[in-house]
Design an enzyme around this catalytic site. Sequence first.
Site, PDB file in Angstrom:
ATOM      1  N   LEU A 109      -6.578  -7.836   1.840  1.00 53.50           N
ATOM      2  CA  LEU A 109      -6.668  -8.920   2.822  1.00 53.50           C
ATOM      3  C   LEU A 109      -7.245  -8.437   4.139  1.00 53.50           C
ATOM      4  O   LEU A 109      -7.003  -7.321   4.581  1.00 53.50           O
ATOM      5  CB  LEU A 109      -5.281  -9.511   3.098  1.00 53.50           C
ATOM      6  CG  LEU A 109      -4.477 -10.036   1.917  1.00 53.50           C
ATOM      7  CD1 LEU A 109      -3.229 -10.732   2.429  1.00 53.50           C
ATOM      8  CD2 LEU A 109      -5.307 -10.980   1.079  1.00 53.50           C
ATOM      9  N   ARG A 110      -7.993  -9.322   4.784  1.00 54.56           N
ATOM     10  CA  ARG A 110      -8.440  -9.103   6.158  1.00 54.56           C
ATOM     11  C   ARG A 110      -7.674 -10.068   7.051  1.00 54.56           C
ATOM     12  O   ARG A 110      -7.689 -11.280   6.804  1.00 54.56           O
ATOM     13  CB  ARG A 110      -9.933  -9.376   6.288  1.00 54.56           C
ATOM     14  CG  ARG A 110     -10.839  -8.495   5.427  1.00 54.56           C
ATOM     15  CD  ARG A 110     -12.238  -9.085   5.390  1.00 54.56           C
ATOM     16  NE  ARG A 110     -12.245 -10.392   4.745  1.00 54.56           N
ATOM     17  CZ  ARG A 110     -13.253 -11.272   4.860  1.00 54.56           C
ATOM     18  NH1 ARG A 110     -14.315 -10.974   5.589  1.00 54.56           N
ATOM     19  NH2 ARG A 110     -13.177 -12.435   4.238  1.00 54.56           N
ATOM     20  N   LEU A 140     -20.456  -1.439  10.976  1.00 52.47           N
ATOM     21  CA  LEU A 140     -21.249  -0.531  11.793  1.00 52.47           C
ATOM     22  C   LEU A 140     -21.373  -1.101  13.209  1.00 52.47           C
ATOM     23  O   LEU A 140     -22.462  -1.190  13.772  1.00 52.47           O
ATOM     24  CB  LEU A 140     -22.638  -0.325  11.183  1.00 52.47           C
ATOM     25  CG  LEU A 140     -22.718   0.565   9.942  1.00 52.47           C
ATOM     26  CD1 LEU A 140     -24.164   0.698   9.473  1.00 52.47           C
ATOM     27  CD2 LEU A 140     -22.125   1.950  10.203  1.00 52.47           C
ATOM     28  N   ARG A 168      -0.177  -4.167  16.451  1.00 58.54           N
ATOM     29  CA  ARG A 168       0.165  -2.827  15.982  1.00 58.54           C
ATOM     30  C   ARG A 168      -1.028  -1.885  16.189  1.00 58.54           C
ATOM     31  O   ARG A 168      -2.128  -2.175  15.762  1.00 58.54           O
ATOM     32  CB  ARG A 168       0.562  -2.866  14.500  1.00 58.54           C
ATOM     33  CG  ARG A 168       1.889  -3.541  14.232  1.00 58.54           C
ATOM     34  CD  ARG A 168       2.163  -3.671  12.745  1.00 58.54           C
ATOM     35  NE  ARG A 168       1.223  -4.578  12.095  1.00 58.54           N
ATOM     36  CZ  ARG A 168       1.178  -4.804  10.788  1.00 58.54           C
ATOM     37  NH1 ARG A 168       2.010  -4.156   9.989  1.00 58.54           N
ATOM     38  NH2 ARG A 168       0.305  -5.649  10.278  1.00 58.54           N
ATOM     39  N   CYS A 227      -2.972  -1.350   9.239  1.00 55.82           N
ATOM     40  CA  CYS A 227      -3.452  -0.824   7.955  1.00 55.82           C
ATOM     41  C   CYS A 227      -4.260   0.460   8.095  1.00 55.82           C
ATOM     42  O   CYS A 227      -3.796   1.522   7.715  1.00 55.82           O
ATOM     43  CB  CYS A 227      -4.275  -1.896   7.236  1.00 55.82           C
ATOM     44  SG  CYS A 227      -3.297  -3.303   6.650  1.00 55.82           S
ATOM     45  N   THR A 234       0.856  -1.189   0.000  1.00 57.37           N
ATOM     46  CA  THR A 234       0.000   0.000   0.000  1.00 57.37           C
ATOM     47  C   THR A 234       0.886   1.231   0.000  1.00 57.37           C
ATOM     48  O   THR A 234       1.628   1.473   0.951  1.00 57.37           O
ATOM     49  CB  THR A 234      -0.910   0.007   1.234  1.00 57.37           C
ATOM     50  OG1 THR A 234      -1.705  -1.192   1.243  1.00 57.37           O
ATOM     51  CG2 THR A 234      -1.831   1.216   1.234  1.00 57.37           C
ATOM     52  N   GLY A 282      -7.820  -0.424  14.859  1.00 57.86           N
ATOM     53  CA  GLY A 282      -6.376  -0.347  15.045  1.00 57.86           C
ATOM     54  C   GLY A 282      -5.711  -1.199  13.985  1.00 57.86           C
ATOM     55  O   GLY A 282      -6.221  -1.340  12.879  1.00 57.86           O
ATOM     56  N   GLY A 321     -17.695   0.569  19.267  1.00 57.25           N
ATOM     57  CA  GLY A 321     -16.818  -0.023  20.260  1.00 57.25           C
ATOM     58  C   GLY A 321     -15.607   0.834  20.508  1.00 57.25           C
ATOM     59  O   GLY A 321     -15.661   2.070  20.397  1.00 57.25           O
ATOM     60  N   LYS A 325      -7.625  -7.249  16.684  1.00 60.32           N
ATOM     61  CA  LYS A 325      -8.853  -7.917  16.264  1.00 60.32           C
ATOM     62  C   LYS A 325      -8.697  -9.407  16.532  1.00 60.32           C
ATOM     63  O   LYS A 325      -7.567  -9.900  16.689  1.00 60.32           O
ATOM     64  CB  LYS A 325      -9.139  -7.672  14.779  1.00 60.32           C
ATOM     65  CG  LYS A 325      -8.087  -8.259  13.845  1.00 60.32           C
ATOM     66  CD  LYS A 325      -8.439  -8.056  12.378  1.00 60.32           C
ATOM     67  CE  LYS A 325      -9.622  -8.874  11.968  1.00 60.32           C
ATOM     68  NZ  LYS A 325      -9.871  -8.822  10.502  1.00 60.32           N
TER      69      LYS A 325
END
Length: 437
Positions: free
Chosen positions: A150-151, A254, A334, A264, A121, A261, A257, A327
């Site tokens: 990518l996730r 949506l 990071r 990315c 990126t 973070g 919380g 996550k």
Amino acid sequence: MRISVIGCGYLGAVHAAAMAKLGHDVIGIDVDARRISELQAGRAPFFEPGLPELLTEAQQTGRLAFSTDLAEAASAVVHFVCVGTPQRKGENAADLRYVDAAFSSLAEHLNPGDVVVGKSTVPVGTASRLADEVREITPEAVLAWNPEFLREGHAVKDTLTPDRFVYGVPSGPAGEAATAALDEVYAVPLAQGTPRLVMDYATAELVKAAANSFLATKISFINAMAEVCDAAGADVTALADAIGMDERIGRKFLNAGVGFGGGCLPKDIRAFMARAGELGADQALTFLREVDAINMRRRTRVVELTRELAGGSLIGKRITVLGAAFKPESDDVRDSPALSVAAQLQLQGATVTVTDPEALANAKQRFPELSYEPDSKTAIGRAHVLVLLTEWKEYRELDPATVANQVTEKRILDGRNVLDPVAWREAGWTFKGIGRP
């Protein structure tokens, strides 16, 4: 095809293994000898579901190898550059040192007709500059830009069966050659119906920046609504369900919380703002400053809510933070909201224990001053307040009645709005969500 992948971090390791799975002969190159040693042994150097199995399967076919010697890339005809673009220290702009170094070193090993494919990126304009540099060294080589989407936690699936391919290529025969090469690389998913879009370099670079900015905006939007819901006594989860039924809006991203973070979204929206300023278009992206500010404000708000739950003061309180990764299904810490909140809680006098199924080793490197406990039951023991900040399945499925017997005080803050407030309150807990009455 014979493919090289330059950079075997999160993006590159997954891409290399996936390309071998698609039937190509792949050599992965990285300057980190320890990382290469792990990959050669079939071990993923980071947590990503499905990657260890993919590595083992690909290496057993003989189509996947790893090395620290860039000269081994010379036999490839397509070269993917997958190195990181972190945020520059003290600035919003992206640090392109690793990208520049990778292209400079790779250029020495290119052959006429080779296709170099950037996946990192980068700020818009980078591909055009690098294309000129590649042509100076190897005039008949061509550069394409093929951004990744990518996730983390779903990277294997997203690489093997993506929702789209984006090709940024030059005009004319060079662009046609690059497009044909990428079509051959991705022949399997293309045959399965994955759409592809062919465009110029600048648009391809902007696709990734725009996508991440839009996702970040959705998250910050619902978190701004959570602030209004707190003030009004409304329920942000019900609000999100209602507006998410509008097909123009959609329900994904949506979830109010503690905010986003990771490696990315935060750095990418800041780099996008910085690049827009360099282009004289900074006014177009001023809204992203508020997106970023809302996101960072959520962390402070979670600290405030925890202090309220603790009775108005954190001094001497034992706080257990459930989650360290930014996550679930990842060990990436990071810019982790969970660790940021944990550190702030400790600075305000709390005794903080952090637990996480996968991310504690990385968390210790980033925040060595915090206390860590891998066993969640031990971590929960004798806590005055529980703070759920990473929505791992084991935390979502906690039984409030069972946990009640382990803690000193039955107080919990659901920083991801994934628990059932009714069930927890019926079990005698003082329960607080984000933007929920």
